[in-house]
Design a protein around this motif. Structure first.
Motif, PDB file in Angstrom:
ATOM      1  N   THR A 128      25.924  -5.534 -44.866  1.00 23.37           N
ATOM      2  CA  THR A 128      26.800  -4.771 -45.752  1.00 23.37           C
ATOM      3  C   THR A 128      26.195  -3.402 -45.989  1.00 23.37           C
ATOM      4  N   GLY A 129      27.033  -2.333 -45.825  1.00 23.28           N
ATOM      5  CA  GLY A 129      26.559  -0.963 -46.016  1.00 23.28           C
ATOM      6  C   GLY A 129      27.542  -0.143 -46.813  1.00 23.28           C
ATOM      7  N   THR A 130      27.385   1.204 -46.754  1.00 23.54           N
ATOM      8  CA  THR A 130      28.198   2.134 -47.523  1.00 23.54           C
ATOM      9  C   THR A 130      29.228   2.790 -46.620  1.00 23.54           C
ATOM     10  N   ALA A 131      30.478   2.917 -47.130  1.00 21.96           N
ATOM     11  CA  ALA A 131      31.543   3.560 -46.348  1.00 21.96           C
ATOM     12  C   ALA A 131      31.113   4.969 -45.958  1.00 21.96           C
ATOM     13  N   GLY A 132      31.356   5.309 -44.695  1.00 19.48           N
ATOM     14  CA  GLY A 132      31.004   6.635 -44.202  1.00 19.48           C
ATOM     15  C   GLY A 132      29.568   6.755 -43.737  1.00 19.48           C
ATOM     16  N   SER A 133      28.776   5.702 -43.843  1.00 22.97           N
ATOM     17  CA  SER A 133      27.365   5.739 -43.453  1.00 22.97           C
ATOM     18  C   SER A 133      27.171   5.108 -42.080  1.00 22.97           C
ATOM     19  N   SER A 134      26.120   5.574 -41.397  1.00 22.06           N
ATOM     20  CA  SER A 134      25.743   5.007 -40.106  1.00 22.06           C
ATOM     21  C   SER A 134      24.327   4.449 -40.228  1.00 22.06           C
ATOM     22  N   TYR A 135      24.130   3.272 -39.637  1.00 24.23           N
ATOM     23  CA  TYR A 135      22.850   2.584 -39.760  1.00 24.23           C
ATOM     24  C   TYR A 135      22.330   2.251 -38.367  1.00 24.23           C
ATOM     25  N   THR A 136      21.008   2.397 -38.218  1.00 25.86           N
ATOM     26  CA  THR A 136      20.340   1.841 -37.042  1.00 25.86           C
ATOM     27  C   THR A 136      19.576   0.610 -37.517  1.00 25.86           C
ATOM     28  N   LEU A 137      19.935  -0.552 -36.958  1.00 27.39           N
ATOM     29  CA  LEU A 137      19.295  -1.817 -37.337  1.00 27.39           C
ATOM     30  C   LEU A 137      18.434  -2.296 -36.173  1.00 27.39           C
ATOM     31  N   ARG A 138      17.330  -2.920 -36.504  1.00 23.17           N
ATOM     32  CA  ARG A 138      16.402  -3.386 -35.464  1.00 23.17           C
ATOM     33  C   ARG A 138      16.249  -4.904 -35.544  1.00 23.17           C
ATOM     34  N   TRP A 139      16.430  -5.577 -34.373  1.00 26.91           N
ATOM     35  CA  TRP A 139      16.189  -7.012 -34.254  1.00 26.91           C
ATOM     36  C   TRP A 139      14.841  -7.171 -33.556  1.00 26.91           C
ATOM     37  N   THR A 140      13.830  -7.732 -34.292  1.00 24.50           N
ATOM     38  CA  THR A 140      12.462  -7.846 -33.797  1.00 24.50           C
ATOM     39  C   THR A 140      12.118  -9.310 -33.601  1.00 24.50           C
ATOM     40  N   ILE A 141      11.683  -9.680 -32.371  1.00 22.84           N
ATOM     41  CA  ILE A 141      11.208 -11.041 -32.094  1.00 22.84           C
ATOM     42  C   ILE A 141       9.703 -10.948 -31.900  1.00 22.84           C
ATOM     43  N   LEU A 167      35.747  -0.275 -43.114  1.00 28.09           N
ATOM     44  CA  LEU A 167      34.933  -1.456 -43.405  1.00 28.09           C
ATOM     45  C   LEU A 167      33.604  -1.060 -44.059  1.00 28.09           C
ATOM     46  N   THR A 168      33.000  -2.050 -44.796  1.00 30.45           N
ATOM     47  CA  THR A 168      31.637  -1.893 -45.311  1.00 30.45           C
ATOM     48  C   THR A 168      30.794  -3.128 -44.982  1.00 30.45           C
ATOM     49  N   VAL A 187      16.178  -2.393 -41.359  1.00 32.62           N
ATOM     50  CA  VAL A 187      16.950  -1.149 -41.301  1.00 32.62           C
ATOM     51  C   VAL A 187      16.019  -0.036 -40.840  1.00 32.62           C
ATOM     52  N   VAL A 188      16.328   0.566 -39.691  1.00 35.12           N
ATOM     53  CA  VAL A 188      15.524   1.675 -39.172  1.00 35.12           C
ATOM     54  C   VAL A 188      15.954   2.983 -39.807  1.00 35.12           C
ATOM     55  N   SER A 189      17.263   3.193 -39.945  1.00 32.89           N
ATOM     56  CA  SER A 189      17.768   4.400 -40.599  1.00 32.89           C
ATOM     57  C   SER A 189      19.085   4.070 -41.286  1.00 32.89           C
ATOM     58  N   GLY A 190      19.376   4.841 -42.328  1.00 33.54           N
ATOM     59  CA  GLY A 190      20.551   4.578 -43.144  1.00 33.54           C
ATOM     60  C   GLY A 190      20.118   4.036 -44.499  1.00 33.54           C
ATOM     61  N   THR A 191      20.919   4.268 -45.523  1.00 35.13           N
ATOM     62  CA  THR A 191      20.541   3.952 -46.902  1.00 35.13           C
ATOM     63  C   THR A 191      21.464   2.889 -47.495  1.00 35.13           C
ATOM     64  N   GLY A 192      20.848   1.922 -48.159  1.00 34.89           N
ATOM     65  CA  GLY A 192      21.606   0.991 -49.008  1.00 34.89           C
ATOM     66  C   GLY A 192      22.137  -0.243 -48.337  1.00 34.89           C
TER      67      GLY A 192
END
Length: 640
Positions: free
Chosen positions: A279-292, A241-242, A260-265
């Protein structure tokens, strides 16, 4: 009248209340003043000559002139009276300035001439412009966020220290917890979100105490809803998936935003929606941040990990390493392939005790046990996808045990020996064998024993080699030196030369023995100034000083064996000085005498002594003195 009063004030650089309630021209005026403000006019000196209690009508004392304390006296003013010193106004004293010249307000001593034990000295009152009315400011660290600590601060001025404080909460929902309600700057906790009003009553020490009340309104902001970014999406469900749908929580307080905290694109379809697609890049790992956020309070954040997983690269562990190239090694460099997708990891499939320098490196070094064989597996993983594996065989062929022939035996321990026990090491790997590298005629009791005896010739030195072999690897060798040292010939220094044969001599020929083993050397053990013609000749001549005695040592050495020594005594005896008894004393010079002084010579060599050869009854005062007196019998003749 008012205009003239203002002009008067301007002339003296101060301004008094134009119509004073009463004027103090003498000390007696304090008791009779019926107005609220009592004024000592400029240019007027009021001398206190007795204790004074002022009228209770006075509320303020204005000193524009001079208030003078003539002796140890007290001026008592009503409670809450203010003192204002203007223009050239001053407070003075005659005589010693001490704590007994005092001003009381409402029964409280507030000032003394030297300031001891009270709030102010007279000079401090003048410098301060008097004693002002009590006032206070109030401040806080508002706004704060719910759950934080509110700090309230009262800042009093005027009046008489010390001040007391009483804090309370007067408006606002919920309760408040004070660290203390009676300190100048209390902390308050447990406040609900919203507006709150606090009150402080400040009281000074002026008589019955002046009080002022101040209030302050503070704001407590609500904290934002605690952020929840939803569960991580890192499992097999994302393989290939992407794009995924996020699962953040909807804020009850504040507003939310994805970042996006880490990860590209990566991109969000709607960064303010808790359920945005990402939506991201195949083979990539992302750290996402939800801020209230709900400013100015600290935002609440929560992170989620999104990994778009790929299948791993096919593993290749490289060729087997089992030949002669591994002889003596316990470490090799592996030859796995570098993953394009995923990460590699080495494990030991079979074999004991092996370790990797870096189990995730395709070219890791692998360390094992000499003589052992291992099957290793290179696994390329990209979890949660299925891993790829490949195996390789590594064999560590053993070199023989490093040979150690033992310590050299060349010291004193071999003196007089022709046989020693060798000290080679016992091989853990391979077999050992002794051989003679140099030296003639030596034999081993058992060439394959590390502790074989070795027999050689006295006085000979041998180099022996201990070889440990484990074919096909290179043999290990070590050499040892064996020296069969000989004890030196027993030394004989010859007979002592101390008799009449040396009388008058300063040189003799020595009679040491010639060594069969070793070398000889003469040395002087005792005696001064002697020399040898040849210290290494057993028959060296020795020259010394007439009249001196020497102990000489003949040493035969053959290092490292113990030297042999023998001592001989040489004495160069001297002939005595020729005796001279002096002239005969037989003439008229002895007439009537029974005692004469003798005239013998003083010996340079030897010692002198008088004796009676013929004659009866004579005596010497000192028989060893050449000039002894000699006493005899009148009319007698003596041969001495």
């Amino acid at each position: 009248m008012k205009k003239n009063a203002l002009l008067f004030c301007a002339y003296f650089l101060f301004c008094l209340k134009v119509m004073a309630d009463c004027t103090i021209n003498t000390a007696a005026d304090f008791a009779t003043c019926s107005g609220g403000i009592a004024t000592i006019p400029a240019g007027t000196t009021v001398n206190l000559t007795a204790d004074v209690t002022a009228s209770n009508s006075i509320t303020k004392l204005v000193i524009a002139g001079t208030l003078n304390f003539g002796s140890d006296l007290t001026l008592s003013l009503p409670a809450n009276t203010q003192i204002e010193i203007v223009g050239a106004g001053t407070i003075t004293n005659s005589g010693a300035c001490n704590a007994n010249k005092r001003i009381f307000i409402g029964g409280t001593s507030v000032a003394s001439c030297n300031g001891n034990g009270v709030n102010y000295s007279f000079s401090e009152l003048v410098a301060n412009g008097g004693l002002r009315a009590l006032s206070s400011d109030v401040s806080s660290n508002s706004p704060i966020c719910q759950g934080g600590t509110l700090t309230l601060t009262a800042t009093p001025s005027g009046g008489i220290e010390p001040y007391t404080f009483l804090w309370s909460k007067t408006l606002g929902s919920g309760s408040a917890t004070f660290s203390s309600t009676t300190v100048q700057s209390p902390n308050v906790t447990g406040l609900q979100a919203g507006q709150h009003t606090f009150q402080v009553v400040v009281t000074d020490a002026n008589g019955g105490g002046q009080s002022v009340t101040r209030t302050i309104q503070v704001t407590v902001n609500a904290l934002p809803t605690t952020a929840n970014a939803g569960g991580d999406q890192v499992g097999a469900s994302t393989c290939g998936l992407t794009q995924v749908t996020l699962a953040g929580n909807t804020p009850a307080v504040g507003t939310g935003a994805w970042s996006v905290v880490s990860g590209t694109g990566g991109t969000f379809s709607n960064s303010t929606s808790p359920t945005s697609t990402f939506t991201g890049t195949a083979g990539s790992s992302y750290t996402l941040r939800w801020t209230i956020s709900n400013s100015p309070c600290a935002a609440s954040t929560d992170d989620v990990t999104i990994t778009f997983n790929q299948n791993p690269t096919t593993a290749n562990a490289g060729g087997d390493q089992v030949g002669a190239s591994t002889c003596g090694l316990t470490q090799v460099t592996l030859e796995g392939n570098t993953p394009t997708v995923g990460t590699g990891s080495w494990i030991v499939v079979s074999g004991t005790g092996g370790t990797f320098s870096n189990s995730t490196s395709p070219t890791s070094t692998f360390t094992g046990t000499a003589g052992s064989s291992y099957t290793l597996r290179w696994t390329i993983s990209n979890s949660p996808c299925v891993a790829s594996t490949d195996d390789v065989t590594i064999t560590f062929n053993q070199n023989p045990t490093t040979a150690n022939a033992g310590g050299d035996q060349v010291g004193a321990s071999t003196c007089g020996l022709t046989q020693v026990t060798l000290e080679g090491n016992t091989p853990a790997v391979g077999t050992g064998s002794w051989s003679v590298v140099s030296g003639t005629g030596g034999i081993f009791s058992d060439v394959s024993s590390p502790t074989s005896t070795f027999t050689g010739t006295a006085g000979s030195s041998y180099t022996l080699r201990w070889t440990i072999s484990n074919s096909p690897c290179v043999a290990s060798t070590d050499d040892v030196t064996i020296t069969f040292n000989q004890n030196p010939t027993t030394a004989s220094a010859g007979g002592d030369q101390v008799g009449a044969s040396t009388c008058g001599l300063t040189q003799v020929t020595l009679e040491g023995n010639t060594p069969a083993v070793g070398t000889g050397s003469w040395s002087v053990v005792s005696g001064t100034g002697g020399t040898f013609s040849d210290v290494s000749s057993p028959t060296s001549t020795f020259t010394g000083t007439a009249g001196s005695s020497y102990t000489l040592r003949w040493t035969i050495s053959n290092s490292p064996c113990v030297a042999s020594t023998d001592d001989v005594t040489i004495t160069f005896n001297q002939n005595p000085t020729t005796a001279n008894a002096g002239g005969d004393q037989v003439g008229a010079g002895t007439c009537g005498l029974t005692q004469v002084t003798l005239e013998g010579n003083t010996p340079a060599v030897g010692t002198g002594a008088w004796s009676v050869v013929s004659g009866t009854g004579g005596t010497f005062s000192d028989a060893s003195s050449p000039t002894s007196t000699f006493t005899g019998t009148a009319g007698s003749s003596y041969t001495l």
